[in-house]
Design a protein around this motif. Structure first.
Motif, short mmCIF file in Angstrom:
data_model
loop_
_atom_site.label_atom_id
_atom_site.label_comp_id
_atom_site.label_asym_id
_atom_site.label_seq_id
_atom_site.Cartn_x
_atom_site.Cartn_y
_atom_site.Cartn_z
N HIS A 34 -3.12 -3.55 -10.10
CA HIS A 34 -3.85 -2.30 -10.31
C HIS A 34 -4.79 -2.41 -11.51
O HIS A 34 -4.58 -3.20 -12.40
N HIS A 72 -0.25 -7.00 -5.20
CA HIS A 72 -1.31 -6.03 -5.46
C HIS A 72 -1.33 -5.77 -6.95
O HIS A 72 -0.31 -5.40 -7.53
N TYR A 129 0.83 -1.21 0.00
CA TYR A 129 0.00 0.00 0.00
C TYR A 129 0.86 1.26 0.00
O TYR A 129 0.47 2.29 -0.57
N ASP A 168 1.63 1.70 -3.50
CA ASP A 168 0.42 2.08 -4.25
C ASP A 168 0.09 3.56 -4.12
O ASP A 168 -0.49 4.15 -5.04
#
Length: 300
Positions: free
Chosen positions: A300, A298, A174, A177
């Motif tokens: 996107h 993760h 995160y 991100d």
């Protein structure tokens, strides 16, 4: 009289919560002592001489030369502090589907599985790890910039795998991100910083310093207000209560007593774990070479 009530409430508050204050004080001193010991303890020498010195592999070419140099310096400083290897790899290639499998020799058509394999294999083949080249201590961030397949995978090894829970891995991802789409350099510095924050417990308590400083004040105010309200209620009862016909009569609705039955139950969550501390080994698996890794992705 109001001042006397406040003073008495303050004395009672300090007396009632005295063990809480003592416990917090002891815990704070213990954490400070551990921090001092960590700061004064000498660094252990690096024992793995087989890994390359390079830490930044910007194959996707999203960083300038100056940014790469700055990241190398920042990583070197953090590695010396934590005694782990920290690696960054950026790529710009398809890692999903049958065509990618055939072109790059991937074992899966899935994005997440292939990102995991590429990250783990890069670590293993270059023999990264501060203390040894197989299952040594460290972490690698792989960021794929390929259109439609943008995302990161964090691969952990050795002591970092043991320390990082799934939640910790998410925290690192995160952090990336937050900036990747506007400033890749800032995103990768955030990666290194978050790893450092999570692995360096120096000067950290299991709760924030704001809790230590302000929670007692808040409790004191609540205690004082509730005590003052209770005292006023007692005075109200004394004024509104009188005896008629030899029997006490209550004419104020505030004097009515309502009894409540309170039922408590334990709420068990799916992530409950024994021992009370954070659970490491997040995303534990074996790489193609048989090395133990943790990690998560993760997209996107």
């Amino acid at each position: 009289m109001e001042n006397d009530m406040k003073k008495e409430a303050g004395r009672q508050y300090l007396h009632y919560f005295r063990f809480w204050f003592i416990g917090i004080g002891i815990l704070a001193l213990a954490c400070i002592g551990a921090g001092i010991a960590k700061q004064t303890r000498g660094s252990e020498p690096r024992t793995n001489q087989d890994a390359p010195a390079e830490r930044v592999y910007d194959y996707a070419d999203v960083l300038t030369d100056e940014e790469e140099a700055d990241l190398r310096q920042y990583i070197a400083e953090t590695e010396a502090k934590l005694q782990i290897d920290i690696v960054l790899v950026t790529i710009n290639q398809s890692v999903e589907g049958q065509e990618a499998m055939e072109r790059y020799g991937l074992r899966s058509a899935g994005w997440e599985q292939n990102m995991q394999d590429i990250a783990d294999d890069f670590w293993d083949e270059n023999q990264y790890g501060y203390n040894k080249g197989f299952e040594g201590d460290g972490v690698l961030l792989l960021h794929n910039w390929y259109q439609g397949q943008n995302g990161e995978h964090l691969s952990t090894s050795g002591s970092v795998e043991a320390a990082f829970s799934v939640r910790d891995i998410d925290k690192v991802l995160y952090a990336v991100d937050d900036y990747y789409d506007t400033d890749p350099y800032k995103a990768y510095r955030a990666y290194v910083k978050k790893v450092g924050d999570l692995l360096d417990p120096s000067w950290q308590l299991p709760f924030s310093w704001y809790t230590v400083l302000f929670l007692p004040v808040i409790i004191a105010l609540v205690y004082a207000v509730s005590g003052s309200a209770q005292k006023k209620a007692e005075n109200t009862v004394a004024v509104n209560t009188y005896v008629a016909g030899g029997k006490p009569e209550m004419h104020d609705k505030t004097d009515e007593v309502i009894r409540k039955n309170i039922t408590t139950r334990k709420i068990v969550t799916e992530s409950t774990s024994g021992g009370g501390g954070r659970s490491g080994g997040g995303g534990h698996h074996r790489s193609s070479s048989g090395a133990s890794h943790g990690g998560g992705s993760h997209r996107h």
